[in-house]
Design an enzyme around this catalytic site. Structure first.
Site, PDB file in Angstrom:
ATOM      1  N   GLY A 446       0.801  -1.215   0.000  1.00 50.00           N
ATOM      2  CA  GLY A 446       0.000   0.000   0.000  1.00 50.00           C
ATOM      3  C   GLY A 446       0.837   1.269   0.000  1.00 50.00           C
ATOM      4  N   ILE A 473      -3.594  -9.555   9.437  1.00 55.78           N
ATOM      5  CA  ILE A 473      -4.051  -8.928  10.680  1.00 55.78           C
ATOM      6  C   ILE A 473      -5.382  -9.480  11.165  1.00 55.78           C
ATOM      7  CG2 ILE A 473      -2.771  -6.801  10.192  1.00 55.78           C
ATOM      8  CD1 ILE A 473      -5.472  -5.465   9.550  1.00 55.78           C
ATOM      9  N   TYR A 497      -8.740  -2.089   4.384  1.00 58.18           N
ATOM     10  CA  TYR A 497      -9.611  -1.961   3.217  1.00 58.18           C
ATOM     11  C   TYR A 497      -9.797  -0.465   2.955  1.00 58.18           C
ATOM     12  CZ  TYR A 497     -13.669  -3.204   0.273  1.00 58.18           C
ATOM     13  OH  TYR A 497     -14.556  -3.391  -0.759  1.00 58.18           O
ATOM     14  N   ASP A 537     -10.818  10.743   8.680  1.00 63.13           N
ATOM     15  CA  ASP A 537     -11.737  11.856   8.907  1.00 63.13           C
ATOM     16  C   ASP A 537     -13.188  11.447   8.673  1.00 63.13           C
ATOM     17  OD1 ASP A 537     -11.408  11.496   6.185  1.00 63.13           O
ATOM     18  OD2 ASP A 537     -11.393  13.632   5.701  1.00 63.13           O
ATOM     19  N   TYR A 560     -17.469   2.482   5.914  1.00 69.52           N
ATOM     20  CA  TYR A 560     -16.022   2.631   6.126  1.00 69.52           C
ATOM     21  C   TYR A 560     -15.753   3.408   7.415  1.00 69.52           C
ATOM     22  CZ  TYR A 560     -11.182   4.046   5.157  1.00 69.52           C
ATOM     23  OH  TYR A 560      -9.838   4.272   5.225  1.00 69.52           O
ATOM     24  N   LYS A 564     -13.890   2.163  10.963  1.00 75.72           N
ATOM     25  CA  LYS A 564     -12.734   2.866  11.514  1.00 75.72           C
ATOM     26  C   LYS A 564     -13.008   3.317  12.952  1.00 75.72           C
ATOM     27  CE  LYS A 564      -9.610   2.844   8.243  1.00 75.72           C
ATOM     28  NZ  LYS A 564      -8.257   2.269   8.465  1.00 75.72           N
TER      29      LYS A 564
END
Length: 728
Positions: A446, A473, A497, A537, A560, A564
């Site tokens: 990444g 992970i 992701y 954010d 998403y 998070k």
């Protein structure tokens, strides 16, 4: 045997450029915080270099303002820390005088007497910090006031400071006969090609002048006597220093990476800005560390020669390097090891001084501009109150006799690695290997994982970059195997992701973004490893009208963001010492697929570029994010931190700004509502980030300028590699 003492000081340069006075004490906020003295005392210091700076205190001839120094001198007494009063620090005195003024020495002495009468308890003084260095910058190079660039001005500026020191100590000792002179000087070393050895010999003799003049060593047989006489020194004033010398009670040496120089007449090997001359030869003047295959001498060599030359108590009176945190740790530790080694050999090494305790400003321009370029010290003043860095813990360990234990100390500093070379090496390259417990970096393929690998390599941080096959992970057994095998001191998790719109209907994203980081955190806690993981954010709903800070409530609008936010909570529950970084809108020079790079590529092709005009973000330059994260990790920071470049604008405004800076047609940017851009997931209308913990990231404008510089450099390098012929 007594250990080397620890001293400390705040960077207190008060220099003049034209009609502007630049005050480091004000810039760092040290002038406003009385409790900074408590912070310094907590290090276990015996003495503090205390700025009783002439320009700040004598407001008009014979008029003094003691309101700042009175409570601070009193507080130091309560803390049991002895001040070393510094009266002039790279300055030229108040506005009514300067280094070339014949009255300068007597005016400085009058000020010194006033200080001694106000504070008769002060037992140590540095009337003038680094007089030779200041004379060079002010009289020989024209950088500081009075901006002269000739040998005669240099000699007069130096002698005025030396005479001023002598007269100042006489005045002080009339009040306090026991007062000591702690004289400081930047003690570098110049080497050269064989042809320029004459110039190197001259500079190596000149570097001792401030100490030699005070000690009464500059006799007619001294190698600099003729030079001083040729450029304005009278025999009477030189003999006065011989007849009534004022030798330092403590010889204070300062040494920086830039202090050791190499002179080379092969000017074609160097960029033009490094080339100058002496009227006889043209040559490049470069940092020795940038061309020498061997290690530079540094503190041990400079301490040894100072002790042997004068046979008097010696101290390192400034230890600071403007660099990444692990390099600052290595520089301080290596200086301490050198001082302890020489003391153990019986040399009179008295102390080491942690310098620029609250950082310094604009030394990258030699304090000639007010750009806001900040180098943190033991504390970082970009947080309120100042945030202790890893240097604070190291300093406390040194002062108390405890063994330093930071993993970053196991590797050599950049001045001992091949990365230091910028020009063809002079001799056989010698480097120290990078060893030590590694950092583990997940997400090898990444953008962020690759950036961490690149910058850990540059910073000399041992690391291993792991692919999914090496560490998955979301698989507890895979995590356990990797931690047992590598035994890292910290793990940086960049896996996850990243497709925000596809996350709305893909169950994998929950496992990778929420479950995986929590598994990793629990394993790190068991193995005693620190964890860094990243959030977004998009945990916010966009209803706020000012930038979000760490304490604001997270209310995500999409899948998403919910994953998070869940990861944040789980990670900090099972491993509270983890560092969770919220960030936003990556762009960088090493990844072709980020928004800014793609937008500029389209505009260069003359194509239009559509971007949201109704979604405000804080774009983040990946190199800045990686450097700041590594510094915070090394400092032992934990919990939530917001790291994004300072600024807020829409995606469309970001494209236009980048286009303008790149000289492209911003009119090709189509500013559209996000609803027209095929975005499946809801985005917050306003997701700008700031921090209540510390504004450690540069401005967005500065970041964009560096992005364009770096991409241009990479393009030139790639082009040169393509064009170069293949030799067989």
């Amino acid at each position: 045997m007594r250990r080397v003492e620890l001293w400390a000081g705040a960077e207190c340069t008060f220099n003049r450029v034209g009609e502007r006075f630049l005050d480091q004490v004000a810039r760092s906020g040290f002038s406003q915080r009385l409790d900074d003295l408590d912070r310094l005392a907590s290090l276990g210091i015996a003495r503090m270099r205390f700025p009783l700076v002439w320009e700040r205190t004598e407001t008009a001839p014979g008029q003094f303002d003691w309101s700042w120094s009175d409570p601070r001198i009193a507080r130091l007494a309560e803390l049991g820390v002895a001040p070393i009063a510094g009266l002039l620090h790279h300055g030229s005195g108040p506005r009514w005088t300067d280094l070339l003024d014949p009255e300068f020495p007597r005016q400085l002495a009058r000020y010194a007497r006033s200080v001694a009468e106000r504070y008769p308890q002060i037992e140590a003084y540095t009337p003038v910090n680094e007089p030779l260095t200041t004379a060079r910058f002010s009289g020989l190079y024209g950088i500081w006031y009075p901006h002269q660039a000739d040998d005669r001005s240099f000699v007069r500026a130096l002698l005025n400071q030396v005479h001023g020191t002598v007269l100042a100590m006489r005045a002080v000792r009339e009040v306090n006969p026991q007062a000591q002179l702690v004289q400081t000087e930047d003690l570098g070393l110049t080497t050269s090609s064989a042809h320029l050895r004459y110039q190197a010999d001259f500079e190596n003799l000149r570097r001792w002048l401030s100490f030699d003049l005070l000690a009464g060593r500059v006799t007619p047989g001294h190698g600099m006597w003729g030079y001083l006489r040729d450029f304005g020194a009278s025999e009477q004033e030189l003999r006065a220093l011989l007849e009534e010398p004022c030798p330092p009670d403590i010889v204070g040496i300062n040494s920086y990476v830039t202090s050791e120089r190499f002179l080379d007449e092969r000017i074609a090997l160097y960029p033009p800005h490094l080339v100058g001359g002496n009227g006889r030869d043209r040559y490049a003047d470069v940092e020795t560390v940038r061309v020498s295959g061997a290690f530079i001498g540094g503190f041990e060599a400079r301490l040894r020669e100072a002790c042997e030359r004068y046979g008097r108590p010696t101290a390192i009176t400034e230890v600071h390097i403007g660099c990444s945190r692990e390099e600052q740790l290595r520089w301080l530790h290596q200086a301490w090891v050198a001082a302890e080694k020489l003391r153990a050999e019986g040399l009179p090494v008295r102390a080491l001084t942690c310098w620029a305790a609250f950082g310094s400003f604009d030394w990258n321009s030699l304090v000639t501009r007010d750009d806001g370029h900040y180098e943190p010290g033991l504390w970082d003043v970009r947080s309120t109150p100042p945030r202790p860095t890893a240097l604070v813990k190291l300093a406390r360990q040194l002062s108390s006799g405890r063994a330093p234990d930071h993993p970053a100390l196991d590797a050599p500093g950049w001045w001992q690695r091949e990365v230091r070379l910028k020009h063809p090496p002079l001799d056989e390259l010698r480097t120290s290997p990078v060893r030590g417990r590694p950092l583990l970096i997940t997400g090898a393929t990444g953008t962020l994982g690759q950036a961490f690998a690149r910058l850990c390599e540059a910073r000399g941080l041992p690391h291993q970059v792991l692919r999914r096959a090496d560490l998955e992970i979301t698989d507890a057994a895979s995590v356990e195997r990797a931690l047992k095998h590598w035994q890292p001191w910290a793990v940086i998790n960049t896996a996850g992701y990243v497709r925000v719109d596809e996350a709305e209907g893909d169950e994998r994203q929950w496992r990778e973004n929420a479950v995986g980081p929590a598994l990793l955190a629990a394993a790190c806690a068991r193995h005693g490893a620190r964890l860094v993981t990243f959030s977004s954010d998009l945990v916010f709903d966009g209803t706020k009208e000012t930038p979000y800070v760490e304490g604001d409530e997270a209310r995500p609008l999409n899948a998403y963001g919910r994953a998070k936010r869940e990861a944040e909570q789980r990670v900090l529950t099972v491993a509270p010492e983890s560092l969770v970084v919220r960030t936003s809108a990556f762009f960088g020079p090493w990844d072709r697929h980020n928004f800014v790079t793609l937008a500029l590529a389209a505009l260069r092709r003359g194509e239009t570029w559509a971007a949201a005009a109704d979604q405000i973000v804080s774009p983040t330059y990946v190199p800045d994010l990686v450097h700041a994260t590594l510094d915070l990790l090394i400092d032992g920071e934990q919990g939530l931190w917001h790291l994004a470049n300072q600024g807020a604008l829409s995606w469309a405004e970001l494209a236009c700004t980048a286009a303008d800076l790149a000289g492209l047609d911003a009119g090709l940017v189509q500013a559209l509502p996000g609803a027209l851009l095929a975005q499946t997931a809801r985005r917050p209308a306003y997701a700008a980030l700031s921090s209540e913990r510390g504004l450690v990231m540069p401005t967005l404008a500065h970041a964009l300028a560096r992005y364009l510089e770096e991409t241009a450099l990479l393009a030139r390098t790639t082009h040169a590699n393509v064009e170069a012929p293949v030799l067989t």
